[in-house]
Motif scaffolding. Structure first.
Motif, short mmCIF file in Angstrom:
data_model
loop_
_atom_site.label_atom_id
_atom_site.label_comp_id
_atom_site.label_asym_id
_atom_site.label_seq_id
_atom_site.Cartn_x
_atom_site.Cartn_y
_atom_site.Cartn_z
N ASP A 123 34.10 10.95 -13.80
CA ASP A 123 34.54 12.29 -14.14
C ASP A 123 34.94 12.25 -15.61
OD1 ASP A 123 35.11 14.95 -13.95
OD2 ASP A 123 37.00 14.68 -12.87
N GLN A 124 34.10 12.81 -16.44
CA GLN A 124 34.27 12.76 -17.90
C GLN A 124 35.15 13.90 -18.38
OE1 GLN A 124 32.79 10.73 -20.57
NE2 GLN A 124 34.27 11.94 -21.74
N THR A 125 36.19 13.57 -19.12
CA THR A 125 37.00 14.59 -19.78
C THR A 125 36.42 14.89 -21.15
OG1 THR A 125 38.99 13.79 -18.66
CG2 THR A 125 39.31 15.14 -20.64
N GLY A 126 36.08 16.14 -21.41
CA GLY A 126 35.58 16.52 -22.74
C GLY A 126 34.22 15.92 -23.03
N PRO A 127 33.89 15.83 -24.32
CA PRO A 127 32.58 15.27 -24.69
C PRO A 127 32.56 13.76 -24.49
CG PRO A 127 33.82 15.87 -26.66
CD PRO A 127 34.63 16.35 -25.49
N ALA A 128 31.41 13.27 -23.99
CA ALA A 128 31.26 11.82 -23.86
C ALA A 128 30.82 11.21 -25.18
CB ALA A 128 30.24 11.50 -22.78
N CYS B 264 25.58 11.92 -24.75
CA CYS B 264 24.89 11.26 -25.86
C CYS B 264 23.41 11.60 -25.87
CB CYS B 264 25.08 9.75 -25.77
SG CYS B 264 26.79 9.22 -26.04
N PHE B 265 22.88 12.00 -24.71
CA PHE B 265 21.48 12.40 -24.60
C PHE B 265 21.37 13.92 -24.69
CE2 PHE B 265 21.79 8.33 -22.38
CZ PHE B 265 20.78 7.62 -22.98
N ASP B 266 21.91 14.45 -25.76
CA ASP B 266 21.89 15.90 -25.95
C ASP B 266 20.44 16.41 -25.92
OD1 ASP B 266 23.58 18.29 -26.86
OD2 ASP B 266 21.95 18.27 -28.33
N PRO B 267 20.20 17.57 -25.33
CA PRO B 267 18.83 18.09 -25.25
C PRO B 267 18.14 18.21 -26.60
CG PRO B 267 20.26 19.34 -23.79
CD PRO B 267 21.16 18.41 -24.56
N GLY B 268 18.91 18.31 -27.68
CA GLY B 268 18.31 18.38 -29.01
C GLY B 268 17.70 17.08 -29.47
N ARG B 269 17.99 15.99 -28.75
CA ARG B 269 17.54 14.66 -29.18
C ARG B 269 16.26 14.23 -28.48
NH1 ARG B 269 23.73 13.12 -28.81
NH2 ARG B 269 24.37 13.96 -30.83
N ARG B 270 15.22 15.03 -28.66
CA ARG B 270 13.92 14.67 -28.09
C ARG B 270 13.19 13.73 -29.03
NH1 ARG B 270 10.93 19.69 -25.14
NH2 ARG B 270 9.42 18.10 -24.65
N ILE B 271 12.43 12.81 -28.46
CA ILE B 271 11.62 11.91 -29.27
C ILE B 271 10.46 12.71 -29.85
CG2 ILE B 271 10.19 9.85 -29.30
CD1 ILE B 271 12.86 9.03 -28.59
#
Lengths: 127, 127
Positions: free
Chosen positions: B93-98, B106-113
């Motif tokens: 259970d993550q509090t806030g941003p990981a 860390c695998f934000d959708p903006g980080r596509r290869i």
């Protein structure tokens, strides 16, 4: 965004000293984490070009198109890197079980780590 | 089950030559994959004993209780190993941003290869 980022390519990922990055395969629609395996730059390129997830098998030292022998393929939906470019998240559509043991996920719920705390409920009645 | 399995302990996991296993942290209720990091046997023990996910920081060469400085802690819900015992899945259970960049994962959708095939829809109209 906290910082500007440039798009990474198969060539600009941060590979370890063996030339590999860890890859998490996740079923794209259910969110189930299926497995962790490894890719080198060529496996990343093959995966992107073919749309079929291809790993580097460390034990067999060869490329391994997932499901090539079992039929349990992983169709690529999206490939993401993490913030420091040394791990990948492959959103996939997995046919059949992902695990060679026959379970859907290699992280089957029966595979809990045994150890201190593992048997304790995370939140429960005070004792 | 395809094969009988015995429960693994922090001591019986298959660590790499640096004494580490890769750990995937997943938000337990939404299924979001938050990050990939590393644990040694002591980090596994500390995580199980405290219920707060604790990694081994390869860059700082020290134990790193997630959120110790940022407050963005990871409460452990369940810790699983994979079929060959060399990777872990931490349901948390993550509090806030990981992510240290401020994104939830860390695998934000903006980080596509970026690369061949990355811009092509997985399924779309024939061209």
């Amino acid at each position: 965004m906290a910082e500007p980022e440039r798009a990474l390519t198969p060539e600009s990922l941060r590979y370890n000293t063996d030339g590999l990055v860890a890859v998490v395969a996740q079923q794209y629609d259910t969110g189930e984490v299926l497995m962790v395996a490894w890719m080198d730059a060529e496996a990343v390129r093959r995966t992107l070009a073919s749309g079929e997830v291809t790993y580097w098998s460390r034990s067999r030292a060869e490329y391994w198109r997932k499901g090539a022998t079992s039929g349990n393929t992983q169709r690529l939906v999206e490939l993401r890197h993490d913030c420091d470019g040394d791990a990948l998240l492959a959103l996939v559509d997995q046919t059949g079980p992902a695990c060679h043991t026959g379970t859907r996920s290699c992280f089957d719920p029966g595979r809990r780590i045994a150890g201190a705390g593992a048997e304790q409920p995370v939140s429960g009645p005070a004792q």
